[in-house]
Scaffold this active site. Structure first.
Site, PDB file in Angstrom:
ATOM      1  N   LYS A 124       0.887  -1.175   0.000  1.00  0.00           N
ATOM      2  CA  LYS A 124       0.000   0.000   0.000  1.00  0.00           C
ATOM      3  C   LYS A 124       0.920   1.218   0.000  1.00  0.00           C
ATOM      4  CE  LYS A 124      -3.947   2.091   2.374  1.00  0.00           C
ATOM      5  NZ  LYS A 124      -3.490   3.460   2.246  1.00  0.00           N
ATOM      6  N   ARG A 145      -7.643  12.009  -7.296  1.00  0.00           N
ATOM      7  CA  ARG A 145      -8.838  11.254  -6.943  1.00  0.00           C
ATOM      8  C   ARG A 145     -10.019  12.174  -6.618  1.00  0.00           C
ATOM      9  NH1 ARG A 145      -8.915   7.189  -1.949  1.00  0.00           N
ATOM     10  NH2 ARG A 145      -8.681   9.132  -0.827  1.00  0.00           N
ATOM     11  N   LYS A 325      -3.259  -2.293   7.543  1.00  0.00           N
ATOM     12  CA  LYS A 325      -2.391  -1.179   7.915  1.00  0.00           C
ATOM     13  C   LYS A 325      -1.222  -1.676   8.764  1.00  0.00           C
ATOM     14  CE  LYS A 325      -3.258   2.845   7.395  1.00  0.00           C
ATOM     15  NZ  LYS A 325      -4.110   3.982   7.370  1.00  0.00           N
TER      16      LYS A 325
END
Ligand code: IVH
Length: 700
Positions: A124, A145, A325
């Site tokens: 990520k 985005r 995460k």
């Protein structure tokens, strides 16, 4: 047991006032983040606050209507006016193995069966999401985005993003989606360029990206990097293979010439089960500290296009992908003070004193600052909120101030006017300032270092003894050690027996190889490894002394800045070297390779590759934890020397290229992250005793 837990003790909101306050803080942080300003909250604090808000909303569903937590980017991203081809979604997060299993269970519930097409696992990337449009092989538009349906046109970055070529080999039309980021190296350059233009420093690489995407009329360009993690059809084209899996989509993108997550050093991995996905998450987590860019997690996706379609999309994120995460390696805290110490070579080393902050499982209250120029470049002021970065075993370092949070009247970090050790003058001719007395200023640390196992290896010459010898005036430099008589040593030790033992040790130390003797001199930039390279290259002290700065450039790791420093400092140490020679100290490197032999005295090939011989030939060995048995007294650098002597390479982190990990079995305690990674990757783990047997012929 697995890739580091990402959150600390959960925050609980006490009521609606605390909830509103938390929402305000989340909004402010998100706004700053997407506007490319420095965020008032670090990632870990943001995640913890967001989880608390979500928990409160779950318990008070009627009062959560206006919350931004249901929107992409928490509703804070600047919107822009370019419509996306299809919505650019965010990702839901998990913070540990149980939550990953829970995500898998929810995916199975949605599909009504197990996931059959397997999972992909990829890094990520910690940057900013963009959609980049290629028409007939030309990069025509880059769009942020934004709110997920509309983004901002940031095509001004075309040409300055590595991995997003302006032209492809084939005239294909499609849209890639991925992350733009600054690699660590690009970030350092960006900070320098920005400072040269009078700009405030970026707090971290991610803020730097958001700011750089938005800044359309800067007088300078900053190079960034892109990796795609998805693609979409554009203008009704048919670029993507029908029914292609996620891995196949990225392979098509890569074949077209745009880099993807599969091209990163962390790679894209296809696995069958969620247990294997967890293994890959851990493996990527273990690589994190060594990656040349920041990652804040690992993304697991259902690989099959059909299963993705069946699982479907929520308002913020797809149900078929999840971000695992990793614990934050960067936190914000306050810089209270900077202390200066003089090291063995006389260099002034600044250390930041910080309000204690928890980073990746340990409390950080001190961090490295490199040198005065670096402090000035970063524009640090006392009282600044600063970002502190800690990765793996690396010493924490202060990255940058959050300028927006600077208290009024804060003063720049003061630089020393005199040597903090002796009060004398400072030589400021290099970036790293040094006491004008050089290594002579910090005599005690220099002698202690010189006596250390990895240098002259004088057993028994500890701190108290060193101090006694210096205080008595008998030792004024490292060469004086070799002129001491047994009587003098006995007097300083207060014991004839200890004096005799030390005299024996000095006799042995006289015969150490040149590399170690050179290292003991305390010349800037010549630690163990560099001293070994110099000794290997020149063979004798005489040859090193005769070398010009230009000659030194032939030694790996010596550049045009370091070369004249080594020459000048060695010349200034002429009386010390002469005294060493007169005392009969060895000045040659034994078993040095001949010009064509290729292998160095310690077994490493001249080009840095491992030699073909020895029990560890071709192997990369990583060492972790305390050594035991015959290796109990081995420091890390001695272990590295041993591995190299036995034909192997010493690695720092466990990855798929690691051949074996040397680690003492934990006595019921928590296994180290390296041991966990080794287990998951199937890397052989050897106890120090077993490893010692393997390399028995090479032990000191
Ligand atoms: S997939 C529909 N893959 O993380 C799936 N996102 O926190 C959309 N990100 O908005 C995203 N690396 O900007 C995906 N390998 C990766 C990623 C990744 C970084 C970003 C992306 C996303 C954000 C969510």
């Amino acid at each position: 047991m697995t890739a580091s837990p990402a959150v600390e003790a959960p925050l609980v909101l006490s009521g609606s006032v605390a909830y509103e306050d938390a929402l305000g803080r989340l909004r402010a942080a998100s706004r700053a983040y997407y506007a490319g300003e420095n965020s008032p909250l670090d990632d870990a604090s943001y995640d913890a606050l967001r989880l608390a808000v979500l928990a409160w909303e779950a318990e008070h569903p009627g009062e959560a209507a206006a919350s931004p937590t249901g929107l992409v980017a928490d509703g804070a991203a600047p919107e822009g006016d370019v419509a996306h081809t299809t919505r650019l979604l965010s990702l839901d997060n998990v913070f540990g193995p149980e939550q990953l299993l829970a995500w898998d269970a929810s995916l199975r519930r949605r599909l009504g069966r197990d996931v059959e097409g397997g999972f992909t696992v990829e890094p990520k990337l910690d940057g900013a999401a963009v959609a980049a449009r290629y028409r007939d092989g030309r990069l025509t538009q880059v769009v942020t985005r934004g709110d997920g349906t509309h983004g901002e046109d940031v095509s001004h970055v075309v040409g300055s993003v590595v991995g997003l070529p302006e032209r492809l080999a084939e005239p294909v039309t499609f849209e890639v989606r991925g992350e733009v980021l600054f690699t660590r190296e690009q970030f350092e350059t960006a900070q320098e360029v920005r400072a040269a233009h009078g700009g405030a420093p970026f707090a971290n690489p991610r803020n730097a990206v958001a700011g750089t995407l938005r800044a359309k009329d800067r007088p300078y360009r900053l190079e960034m990097t892109f990796w795609a993690y998805g693609a979409a059809e554009l203008d009704g084209g048919s670029f993507l293979p029908a029914g292609a899996t996620h891995a196949e989509v990225l392979a098509a993108v890569s074949a077209a010439g745009v880099r993807t997550t599969a091209d990163t050093p962390a790679g894209l991995h296809v696995v069958d089960t969620i247990a294997e996905a967890q293994e890959r998450v851990d493996a990527i987590g273990a690589l994190r500290a060594g990656l040349p860019f920041g990652i804040d997690g690992v993304v697991v996706k259902a690989n099959s296009a059909a299963e993705q379609a069946e699982a479907g999309l929520g308002s913020r994120f797809p149900y078929w992908a999840i971000a695992y995460k990793l614990s934050a390696v960067e936190r914000q805290t306050v810089l209270r003070d900077v202390v200066w110490e003089v090291g063995r070579t006389g260099v002034l080393a600044p250390t930041a004193v910080l309000d204690p902050v928890e980073i990746d499982g340990s409390t950080v209250s001190r961090a490295t600052l490199h040198n005065p120029a670096d402090i000035a470049r970063r524009g640090l002021h006392l009282g600044d909120t600063v970002t502190v970065h800690k990765a793996g075993d690396i010493i924490p370092r202060v990255q940058a101030p959050v300028v927006e949070l600077r208290p009024e009247g804060a003063e720049p970090v003061p630089l020393p006017a005199v040597c903090p050790n002796c009060g004398g003058g400072i030589d400021k001719s290099q970036e790293r300032w040094r006491c004008a007395k050089g290594a002579g200023c910090a005599l005690a640390p220099l002698i202690e270092y010189a006596a250390g196992r990895d240098v002259l290896d004088i057993d028994g010459l500890g701190r108290t003894y060193v101090k006694a010898l210096i205080d008595s005036g008998l030792v004024t430099d490292v060469a004086d050690l070799f002129t001491l008589t047994e009587e003098q040593l006995s007097a300083a030790a207060g014991s004839a027996r200890r004096g005799a033992k030390l005299a024996e040790q000095f006799a042995l130390a006289r015969n150490r190889p040149l590399s170690r003797v050179f290292c003991a001199l305390g010349i800037r930039g010549t630690g163990r490894r560099m001293s070994r390279r110099l000794a290997d290259h020149f063979g004798t002290m005489e040859a090193i002394r005769a070398a010009s700065a230009e000659d030194l450039l032939a030694v790996e790791g010596i550049g045009p800045e370091k070369a004249p420093v080594v020459v000048a400092e060695l010349a200034a140490l002429a009386p010390v070297v002469d005294k060493l020679i007169a005392a009969g100290v060895n000045m040659t490197e034994p078993e040095r390779p001949g010009p064509s032999a290729g292998a160095s005295a310690d077994g490493a090939a001249a080009d840095g590759s491992a030699p073909a011989e020895g029990p560890l030939a071709g192997m990369t060995v990583v060492v972790t934890g305390k050594m035991t048995g015959p290796l109990a007294s081995y420091s890390r650098s001695r272990m590295s020397e041993l591995i190299e002597r036995a034909g192997g390479r010493a690695g720092s982190g466990v990855n798929s290229g690691t051949s074996c990990l040397v680690s003492a079995p934990g006595a019921g305690g928590k296994p180290s992250s390296k041991a966990v990674a080794a287990e998951r990757l199937g890397v052989e783990v050897l106890a120090p005793e077993a490893f010692a047997e393997l390399v028995a012929d090479y032990l000191d």
